[in-house]
Design an enzyme around this catalytic site. Structure first.
Site, PDB file in Angstrom:
ATOM      1  N   TYR A  17      74.578  49.203  58.689  1.00 30.96           N
ATOM      2  CA  TYR A  17      73.381  49.758  59.315  1.00 30.96           C
ATOM      3  C   TYR A  17      72.142  49.356  58.522  1.00 30.96           C
ATOM      4  O   TYR A  17      71.153  48.874  59.089  1.00 30.96           O
ATOM      5  CB  TYR A  17      73.499  51.294  59.405  1.00 30.96           C
ATOM      6  CG  TYR A  17      72.240  51.970  59.857  1.00 30.96           C
ATOM      7  CD1 TYR A  17      71.817  51.888  61.179  1.00 30.96           C
ATOM      8  CD2 TYR A  17      71.458  52.700  58.962  1.00 30.96           C
ATOM      9  CE1 TYR A  17      70.650  52.504  61.600  1.00 30.96           C
ATOM     10  CE2 TYR A  17      70.296  53.322  59.377  1.00 30.96           C
ATOM     11  CZ  TYR A  17      69.889  53.222  60.684  1.00 30.96           C
ATOM     12  OH  TYR A  17      68.733  53.827  61.096  1.00 30.96           O
ATOM     13  N   GLU A  39      67.949  61.078  65.326  1.00 25.65           N
ATOM     14  CA  GLU A  39      67.250  61.654  64.171  1.00 25.65           C
ATOM     15  C   GLU A  39      67.128  63.166  64.329  1.00 25.65           C
ATOM     16  O   GLU A  39      67.234  63.912  63.359  1.00 25.65           O
ATOM     17  CB  GLU A  39      65.872  61.017  63.973  1.00 25.65           C
ATOM     18  CG  GLU A  39      65.913  59.569  63.532  1.00 25.65           C
ATOM     19  CD  GLU A  39      66.458  59.324  62.133  1.00 25.65           C
ATOM     20  OE1 GLU A  39      66.649  60.284  61.351  1.00 25.65           O
ATOM     21  OE2 GLU A  39      66.718  58.150  61.806  1.00 25.65           O
ATOM     22  N   TRP A  47      72.330  61.345  57.381  1.00 25.39           N
ATOM     23  CA  TRP A  47      72.373  60.240  58.324  1.00 25.39           C
ATOM     24  C   TRP A  47      73.778  59.663  58.397  1.00 25.39           C
ATOM     25  O   TRP A  47      74.230  59.220  59.447  1.00 25.39           O
ATOM     26  CB  TRP A  47      71.355  59.150  57.961  1.00 25.39           C
ATOM     27  CG  TRP A  47      71.408  58.034  58.951  1.00 25.39           C
ATOM     28  CD1 TRP A  47      71.833  56.759  58.737  1.00 25.39           C
ATOM     29  CD2 TRP A  47      71.081  58.095  60.352  1.00 25.39           C
ATOM     30  NE1 TRP A  47      71.793  56.029  59.901  1.00 25.39           N
ATOM     31  CE2 TRP A  47      71.329  56.831  60.908  1.00 25.39           C
ATOM     32  CE3 TRP A  47      70.613  59.102  61.186  1.00 25.39           C
ATOM     33  CZ2 TRP A  47      71.121  56.544  62.248  1.00 25.39           C
ATOM     34  CZ3 TRP A  47      70.396  58.814  62.523  1.00 25.39           C
ATOM     35  CH2 TRP A  47      70.647  57.556  63.039  1.00 25.39           C
TER      36      TRP A  47
END
Length: 183
Positions: A17, A39, A47
């Site tokens: 990522y 988010e 995350w």
């Protein structure tokens, strides 16, 4: 040896990522909406948790198609509350449905979601020092307030700043990171 931001080390999915997505400018409205939703789901979590469930989120939320998500009803919310592929938080699920409706309302009013967001961020990627990374900024505060005025939820200043980092409105790659000069 490749040197990257410390947060991406030790987890192959986080590394991928970081190396291919984080901080790359995104101008596709649907993808921006997806990232804003993800988010929002991250609020109070890491995350890493969201990233490891992203495919599940995409499946559960019909590929993040706002046209479909905006039509979800109470039965669909109940079904999502049972779906272990996602974070099962009713307020976040309901916010996602409302955010789909807000996204569509902007389009129906002739507003370009991507252009509007990038305009709020100053129109171009801001390059920070990559050392003193804030949780929020005056720009993310203003973006949060503007999103809320449009009817979006789970878009506080900290979420807005993380979103800005993820979609390349801000470059917060560490000074030593190989991606800093690439995005």
């Amino acid at each position: 040896m490749t040197t990257r931001c410390a947060w991406a080390e030790g987890d192959p999915l986080m590394q991928a990522y970081h190396d291919t997505e984080w901080g790359v400018p995104v101008h596709d409205p649907r993808l921006l909406w997806e990232m804003l939703v993800l988010e929002g789901f991250q609020a109070g979590l890491s995350w890493r948790t969201i990233l490891h469930r992203r495919d599940g989120f995409r499946a559960a939320f019909d590929g993040f198609d706002p046209q479909i998500v905006a039509r979800y009803d109470a039965a669909k919310v109940d079904a999502l509350m049972q779906d272990d592929r996602i974070i099962r938080a009713r307020a976040k699920i309901e916010a996602t449905i409302g955010n789909a409706r807000a996204f569509l309302a902007m389009g129906e009013a002739g507003e370009d979601f991507a252009g509007w967001l990038w305009g709020l961020a100053g129109g171009t990627t801001r390059i920070n020092d990559g050392i003193d990374i804030p949780a929020s900024t005056p720009v993310s505060d203003a973006m949060s307030k503007a999103l809320k005025r449009k009817g979006f939820k789970f878009v506080g200043p900290t979420i807005a700043y993380a979103f800005m980092q993820a979609v390349g409105m801000v470059n917060d790659h560490a000074p030593h990171c190989f991606r800093r000069g690439q995005v």
